[in-house]
Enzyme design. Structure first.
Site, mmCIF file in Angstrom:
data_model
loop_
_atom_site.group_PDB
_atom_site.id
_atom_site.type_symbol
_atom_site.label_atom_id
_atom_site.label_comp_id
_atom_site.label_asym_id
_atom_site.label_seq_id
_atom_site.Cartn_x
_atom_site.Cartn_y
_atom_site.Cartn_z
ATOM 1 N N SER A 47 32.597 45.016 32.679
ATOM 2 C CA SER A 47 33.535 44.969 33.806
ATOM 3 C C SER A 47 34.738 44.063 33.573
ATOM 4 O O SER A 47 35.724 44.170 34.292
ATOM 5 C CB SER A 47 32.813 44.512 35.073
ATOM 6 O OG SER A 47 32.260 43.222 34.878
ATOM 7 N N ASP A 337 35.624 38.383 43.401
ATOM 8 C CA ASP A 337 34.342 38.541 44.086
ATOM 9 C C ASP A 337 33.391 37.501 43.490
ATOM 10 O O ASP A 337 33.843 36.594 42.790
ATOM 11 C CB ASP A 337 33.820 39.989 44.009
ATOM 12 C CG ASP A 337 33.543 40.463 42.589
ATOM 13 O OD1 ASP A 337 33.440 39.614 41.666
ATOM 14 O OD2 ASP A 337 33.410 41.685 42.390
ATOM 15 N N HIS A 340 33.597 38.390 39.406
ATOM 16 C CA HIS A 340 34.786 38.721 38.613
ATOM 17 C C HIS A 340 36.031 37.919 38.969
ATOM 18 O O HIS A 340 36.294 37.690 40.153
ATOM 19 C CB HIS A 340 35.078 40.212 38.769
ATOM 20 C CG HIS A 340 33.906 41.072 38.424
ATOM 21 N ND1 HIS A 340 33.063 41.602 39.375
ATOM 22 C CD2 HIS A 340 33.414 41.457 37.225
ATOM 23 C CE1 HIS A 340 32.107 42.296 38.779
ATOM 24 N NE2 HIS A 340 32.284 42.225 37.476
#
Ligand SMILES: *[C@@H]1O[C@H](CO)[C@@H](O)[C@H](O)[C@H]1NC(C)=O
Ligand SMILES: *[C@@H]1O[C@H](CO)[C@@H](O)[C@H](O)[C@H]1NC(C)=O
Length: 363
Positions: A47, A337, A340
């Site tokens: 990610s 978040d 991340h």
């Protein structure tokens, strides 16, 4: 009937036509000789670099909904796990190949779009094949299969010789490892029964080495390996491991220490890999993010241990959604978040990597 004046005109037109053709050919040659040294960018990993491949697979780990993408051009939630662009997007602009790196699985991508690079990464994956299985995402081995498929499609589109050149002159970025520690080794029971932390780090490096060898066989010559960030500072891991996560939100040292040890071993492997004509660089994301966490004011941040989305303590993916509270200014936050970083952090990471990107892109 052909009058003298019209045949004169057609000769003029013919001349113009050849002249223009000559110009076009000339310009192409000119571009090949003096243009950017880099043809494309190819991205593999998790990610930290996934631009939306998980949108197209069956997994709950997606981010193609608000508030993700809040600060992306046109506020589009693309499937990037941040509020805006990733460091690989900034890199693509910097290299002059494209504005941002699209996900390979997007069915609307044309071959022409793909020619300047695509992203194969998938959030929640890792170098350990088991990591992708635990979360049902695209393993790094499968990402390589997709790259082989890409290569074949390009060979049909522009020919074998030009595809070979395209790949030789492309920058490859690989960013994975975080989930092998965070989700797999420390989060699930399986690997800890077989490995202690040092033998597991060795195992990950072997998997990475296999990946590298295949990439080299496919023609990659300019490669950047991103290390593992200070994972003990992720808000979600602080929430999970701190004795009183509401009051004490310092980084969890044993997690960050596992990342540092792995990074040290990775750097040794990279500096001892010497292959003629191939450049491999280490991209120190640990130091870059650690600097920001330790000196937030210097970078314009004031929140280091909670995310901007929701309570900031546990939300990510479907838990950070259109009904979540969102902070008013993500540029003040290290984390978007609970896992991340914000676009502001990715921009600083890109800046920190620039000298290494220059090493890759100079002939
Ligand atoms: C891990 O296991 C290896 C081999 O079994 C051993 O040599 C090493 O000391 C162990 N390391 C740790 C940190 O326990
Ligand atoms: C291309 O490589 C040359 C030679 O190393 C270097 O001077 C130049 O800055 C590079 N161009 C770009 C656009 O990176």
């Amino acid at each position: 009937m052909c009058s003298p004046s019209s045949s004169y005109r057609s000769i003029t037109l013919q001349f113009l036509f050849y002249f223009m053709l000559f110009c076009i050919v000339e310009t192409r040659e000119h571009v090949e000789r003096n243009g950017p040294n880099i043809s494309a960018i190819f991205v593999f990993g998790d990610s930290t670099v996934d631009s939306g491949n998980n949108n197209y697979i069956e997994t709950p780990l997606k981010s193609n909904f608000a508030p993700y993408g809040r600060d992306f051009p046109n506020h589009i939630p693309t499937g990037r796990f941040t509020d805006g662009r990733l460091f690989t997007d900034f890199l693509a602009s910097y290299l002059g190949v494209k504005d941002n790196v699209p996900p390979y699985l997007d069915p609307t991508l044309s071959l022409e779009d793909m020619k300047t690079g695509v992203c194969f990464a998938s959030a929640a994956t890792g170098f350990d094949p088991l990591t992708a299985q635990l979360t049902n995402v695209i393993s790094i081995q499968k990402q390589l299969e997709y790259f082989k498929e890409y290569k074949t499609r390009m060979e049909v589109y522009i020919g074998e010789e030009r595809t070979k050149k395209l790949i030789n002159k492309a920058v490859f970025i690989i960013s994975a490892g975080t989930n092998d520690f965070g989700i797999n080794y420390y989060g699930a029971p399986f690997r800890r029964q077989m490995y202690n932390i040092s033998t597991y780090q060795e195992f990950l490096l072997q998997q990475r080495e296999k990946f590298l060898q295949e990439l080299l066989e496919l023609g990659a010559q300019k490669i950047g390996f991103v290390g593992v960030p200070p994972i003990g500072c992720m808000p979600i891991l602080i929430s999970l491991y701190s004795k009183n996560a509401l009051m004490y939100r310092g980084c969890i040292e044993f997690l960050s220490s596992a990342a540092r040890d792995y990074n040290r071993m990775l750097q040794i492997k990279l500096t001892t890999t010497k292959i003629h004509g191939v450049k491999i660089v280490y991209l120190d994301i640990y130091k870059s993010i650690d600097d920001m966490i330790k000196n937030p004011q210097q970078f314009g941040f004031d929140k280091v241990n909670v995310g901007c989305c929701g309570s900031g303590l546990i939300e990510s993916a479907f838990l950070c959604n259109p009904s979540s509270f969102v902070c008013s200014d993500p540029t003040k936050y290290i984390f978007w978040d609970s896992i991340h970083p914000t676009e502001a952090v990715y921009y600083n990471v890109f800046q920190a990597f620039r000298p290494m990107f220059d090493v890759l892109s100079n002939n």
